[in-house]
Design a protein around this motif. Structure first.
Motif, PDB file in Angstrom:
ATOM      1  N   TRP A 108      -5.316   3.272   1.202  1.00 37.87           N
ATOM      2  CA  TRP A 108      -5.869   3.268  -0.149  1.00 37.87           C
ATOM      3  C   TRP A 108      -6.917   2.188  -0.376  1.00 37.87           C
ATOM      4  O   TRP A 108      -7.924   2.414  -1.035  1.00 37.87           O
ATOM      5  CB  TRP A 108      -4.727   3.127  -1.162  1.00 37.87           C
ATOM      6  CG  TRP A 108      -5.113   3.501  -2.551  1.00 37.87           C
ATOM      7  CD1 TRP A 108      -5.596   4.710  -2.969  1.00 37.87           C
ATOM      8  CD2 TRP A 108      -5.042   2.670  -3.699  1.00 37.87           C
ATOM      9  NE1 TRP A 108      -5.816   4.685  -4.317  1.00 37.87           N
ATOM     10  CE2 TRP A 108      -5.479   3.450  -4.799  1.00 37.87           C
ATOM     11  CE3 TRP A 108      -4.631   1.362  -3.928  1.00 37.87           C
ATOM     12  CZ2 TRP A 108      -5.535   2.953  -6.092  1.00 37.87           C
ATOM     13  CZ3 TRP A 108      -4.681   0.867  -5.220  1.00 37.87           C
ATOM     14  CH2 TRP A 108      -5.137   1.652  -6.282  1.00 37.87           C
ATOM     15  N   ASP A 163      -1.103   1.913   4.531  1.00 35.56           N
ATOM     16  CA  ASP A 163      -1.666   2.554   3.344  1.00 35.56           C
ATOM     17  C   ASP A 163      -3.194   2.491   3.423  1.00 35.56           C
ATOM     18  O   ASP A 163      -3.763   1.398   3.428  1.00 35.56           O
ATOM     19  CB  ASP A 163      -1.164   1.812   2.095  1.00 35.56           C
ATOM     20  CG  ASP A 163      -1.446   2.593   0.831  1.00 35.56           C
ATOM     21  OD1 ASP A 163      -2.312   3.493   0.872  1.00 35.56           O
ATOM     22  OD2 ASP A 163      -0.798   2.306  -0.183  1.00 35.56           O
ATOM     23  N   CYS A 218       6.041   7.934  -0.477  1.00 31.67           N
ATOM     24  CA  CYS A 218       5.197   6.734  -0.366  1.00 31.67           C
ATOM     25  C   CYS A 218       5.170   6.042  -1.724  1.00 31.67           C
ATOM     26  O   CYS A 218       6.100   6.227  -2.526  1.00 31.67           O
ATOM     27  CB  CYS A 218       3.805   7.060   0.172  1.00 31.67           C
ATOM     28  SG  CYS A 218       2.789   8.101  -0.887  1.00 31.67           S
ATOM     29  N   LEU A 219       4.142   5.251  -1.997  1.00 34.42           N
ATOM     30  CA  LEU A 219       4.119   4.502  -3.258  1.00 34.42           C
ATOM     31  C   LEU A 219       3.483   5.329  -4.384  1.00 34.42           C
ATOM     32  O   LEU A 219       4.081   5.552  -5.429  1.00 34.42           O
ATOM     33  CB  LEU A 219       3.361   3.186  -3.040  1.00 34.42           C
ATOM     34  CG  LEU A 219       3.156   2.288  -4.255  1.00 34.42           C
ATOM     35  CD1 LEU A 219       4.490   1.887  -4.883  1.00 34.42           C
ATOM     36  CD2 LEU A 219       2.363   1.032  -3.856  1.00 34.42           C
ATOM     37  N   GLY A 220       2.261   5.779  -4.162  1.00 32.81           N
ATOM     38  CA  GLY A 220       1.538   6.450  -5.246  1.00 32.81           C
ATOM     39  C   GLY A 220       1.597   7.963  -5.207  1.00 32.81           C
ATOM     40  O   GLY A 220       1.261   8.631  -6.188  1.00 32.81           O
ATOM     41  N   ASN A 221       1.994   8.532  -4.049  1.00 27.42           N
ATOM     42  CA  ASN A 221       1.991   9.989  -3.823  1.00 27.42           C
ATOM     43  C   ASN A 221       0.595  10.596  -4.011  1.00 27.42           C
ATOM     44  O   ASN A 221       0.447  11.731  -4.482  1.00 27.42           O
ATOM     45  CB  ASN A 221       3.019  10.704  -4.727  1.00 27.42           C
ATOM     46  CG  ASN A 221       3.298  12.156  -4.335  1.00 27.42           C
ATOM     47  OD1 ASN A 221       3.519  12.999  -5.177  1.00 27.42           O
ATOM     48  ND2 ASN A 221       3.302  12.451  -3.043  1.00 27.42           N
ATOM     49  N   ILE A 222      -0.427   9.803  -3.631  1.00 23.93           N
ATOM     50  CA  ILE A 222      -1.782  10.369  -3.656  1.00 23.93           C
ATOM     51  C   ILE A 222      -2.477  10.228  -2.289  1.00 23.93           C
ATOM     52  O   ILE A 222      -3.553  10.785  -2.107  1.00 23.93           O
ATOM     53  CB  ILE A 222      -2.665   9.740  -4.762  1.00 23.93           C
ATOM     54  CG1 ILE A 222      -2.752   8.228  -4.621  1.00 23.93           C
ATOM     55  CG2 ILE A 222      -2.148  10.147  -6.130  1.00 23.93           C
ATOM     56  CD1 ILE A 222      -3.778   7.594  -5.561  1.00 23.93           C
ATOM     57  N   CYS A 223      -1.877   9.485  -1.355  1.00 19.33           N
ATOM     58  CA  CYS A 223      -2.498   9.336  -0.027  1.00 19.33           C
ATOM     59  C   CYS A 223      -1.562   9.760   1.102  1.00 19.33           C
ATOM     60  O   CYS A 223      -1.674  10.874   1.626  1.00 19.33           O
ATOM     61  CB  CYS A 223      -2.949   7.888   0.208  1.00 19.33           C
ATOM     62  SG  CYS A 223      -4.296   7.357  -0.873  1.00 19.33           S
ATOM     63  N   ARG A 224      -0.652   8.865   1.497  1.00 19.36           N
ATOM     64  CA  ARG A 224       0.113   9.085   2.728  1.00 19.36           C
ATOM     65  C   ARG A 224       1.095  10.250   2.664  1.00 19.36           C
ATOM     66  O   ARG A 224       1.066  11.131   3.537  1.00 19.36           O
ATOM     67  CB  ARG A 224       0.880   7.799   3.100  1.00 19.36           C
ATOM     68  CG  ARG A 224      -0.025   6.654   3.487  1.00 19.36           C
ATOM     69  CD  ARG A 224       0.733   5.341   3.510  1.00 19.36           C
ATOM     70  NE  ARG A 224       1.164   4.960   2.161  1.00 19.36           N
ATOM     71  CZ  ARG A 224       1.947   3.936   1.881  1.00 19.36           C
ATOM     72  NH1 ARG A 224       2.412   3.191   2.865  1.00 19.36           N
ATOM     73  NH2 ARG A 224       2.262   3.652   0.631  1.00 19.36           N
ATOM     74  N   TRP A 260       2.504   5.795 -11.512  1.00 16.27           N
ATOM     75  CA  TRP A 260       1.183   5.590 -12.122  1.00 16.27           C
ATOM     76  C   TRP A 260       0.269   6.791 -11.967  1.00 16.27           C
ATOM     77  O   TRP A 260      -0.609   7.013 -12.780  1.00 16.27           O
ATOM     78  CB  TRP A 260       0.460   4.383 -11.511  1.00 16.27           C
ATOM     79  CG  TRP A 260       1.317   3.187 -11.344  1.00 16.27           C
ATOM     80  CD1 TRP A 260       1.675   2.303 -12.324  1.00 16.27           C
ATOM     81  CD2 TRP A 260       1.945   2.741 -10.143  1.00 16.27           C
ATOM     82  NE1 TRP A 260       2.495   1.354 -11.799  1.00 16.27           N
ATOM     83  CE2 TRP A 260       2.673   1.587 -10.468  1.00 16.27           C
ATOM     84  CE3 TRP A 260       1.960   3.212  -8.822  1.00 16.27           C
ATOM     85  CZ2 TRP A 260       3.419   0.887  -9.521  1.00 16.27           C
ATOM     86  CZ3 TRP A 260       2.702   2.517  -7.880  1.00 16.27           C
ATOM     87  CH2 TRP A 260       3.418   1.376  -8.237  1.00 16.27           C
ATOM     88  N   HIS A 261       0.425   7.527 -10.878  1.00 19.34           N
ATOM     89  CA  HIS A 261      -0.508   8.623 -10.600  1.00 19.34           C
ATOM     90  C   HIS A 261       0.112   9.995 -10.852  1.00 19.34           C
ATOM     91  O   HIS A 261      -0.474  11.009 -10.481  1.00 19.34           O
ATOM     92  CB  HIS A 261      -0.997   8.538  -9.148  1.00 19.34           C
ATOM     93  CG  HIS A 261      -1.794   7.303  -8.882  1.00 19.34           C
ATOM     94  ND1 HIS A 261      -3.097   7.166  -9.285  1.00 19.34           N
ATOM     95  CD2 HIS A 261      -1.452   6.131  -8.288  1.00 19.34           C
ATOM     96  CE1 HIS A 261      -3.532   5.965  -8.935  1.00 19.34           C
ATOM     97  NE2 HIS A 261      -2.557   5.314  -8.324  1.00 19.34           N
TER      98      HIS A 261
HETATM   99  P1  4NP Z   1      -0.011   6.021  -1.269  1.00 18.28           P
HETATM  100  O1  4NP Z   1      -1.232   5.017  -1.591  1.00 18.28           O
HETATM  101  O2  4NP Z   1       1.262   5.267  -1.548  1.00 18.28           O
HETATM  102  O3  4NP Z   1      -0.189   6.333   0.178  1.00 18.28           O
HETATM  103  O4  4NP Z   1      -0.204   7.214  -2.173  1.00 18.28           O
HETATM  104  C1  4NP Z   1      -1.346   4.352  -2.823  1.00 18.28           C
HETATM  105  C2  4NP Z   1      -2.059   4.917  -3.841  1.00 18.28           C
HETATM  106  C3  4NP Z   1      -2.175   4.257  -5.048  1.00 18.28           C
HETATM  107  C4  4NP Z   1      -1.575   3.032  -5.226  1.00 18.28           C
HETATM  108  C5  4NP Z   1      -0.866   2.474  -4.205  1.00 18.28           C
HETATM  109  C6  4NP Z   1      -0.731   3.134  -3.001  1.00 18.28           C
HETATM  110  N1  4NP Z   1      -1.717   2.349  -6.455  1.00 18.28           N
HETATM  111  O5  4NP Z   1      -1.245   1.187  -6.542  1.00 18.28           O
HETATM  112  O6  4NP Z   1      -2.232   2.891  -7.424  1.00 18.28           O
END
Ligand code: 4NP
Length: 158
Positions: A128, A126, A10-16, A45-46
């Motif tokens: 987030w 997402d 995914c984008l941040g690797n903290i949710c999906r 970023w994370h």
């Molecule tokens: P993820 O969600 O891709 O499902 O982990 C996001 C978490 C953080 C950000 C974007 C998406 N962010 O921009 O920090």
């Protein structure tokens, strides 16, 4: 193609993708399928952080443990380390395609919900920016997607 190692992206690797990773690890084990799963984000970023606390809570409520997760960024080497790289949305898939070094590597990428045979919409929203209901919905969608994943992996690996 036998698929023994799957990477969710995914984008941040903290949710999906950490959510899908945890759900997949549990359901694949229950199904007796010997497939290794992991996750990463196209952004860094994370990196090093745990999963989003709202995601941890929603997953926990459904019996999934995200407490040990640590975010990391996608790397070129992931194309060597994983047989199949599954993107949560089309932006993530585009980033995978940018990083792929060969057509063979590109062929081993796909949209998660498409590869598992889900009905559209095929992008994993997402949660987030949303509220608790969005996180709970993400858990339900992850369960549905992973149910399809288990069936498809059973097929391709048999
Ligand atoms: P993820 O969600 O891709 O499902 O982990 C996001 C978490 C953080 C950000 C974007 C998406 N962010 O921009 O920090």
């Amino acid at each position: 193609m036998s698929v023994r190692r799957v990477l969710f992206v995914c984008l941040g690797n903290i949710c999906r993708s950490p959510l899908v990773e945890a759900v997949a690890r549990k359901r694949l084990a229950e199904a007796g399928l010997d497939v290794v799963v992991a996750s990463c984000g196209t952004g860094g970023w994370h990196a090093g952080e745990g999963a989003d606390s709202r995601m941890i809570a929603a997953a926990h409520a459904a019996g999934h443990d995200l407490s040990q997760h640590r975010a990391r960024q996608l790397h070129e080497r992931d194309f060597e380390d994983y047989d199949l790289l599954l993107a949560m949305d089309r932006d993530n898939l585009r980033e995978l395609h940018k990083l792929a070094a060969t057509p063979e590597q590109t062929e081993r990428t796909a949209l998660f919900l498409e590869w598992v045979g889900a009905t559209p919409p095929l992008e994993f929203p997402d949660p987030w920016h949303g509220d608790a209901a969005g996180f709970a919905a993400a858990v339900k969608l992850a369960e549905r997607g992973v149910a399809g994943l288990v069936e498809r992996l059973r097929d391709v690996n048999s």
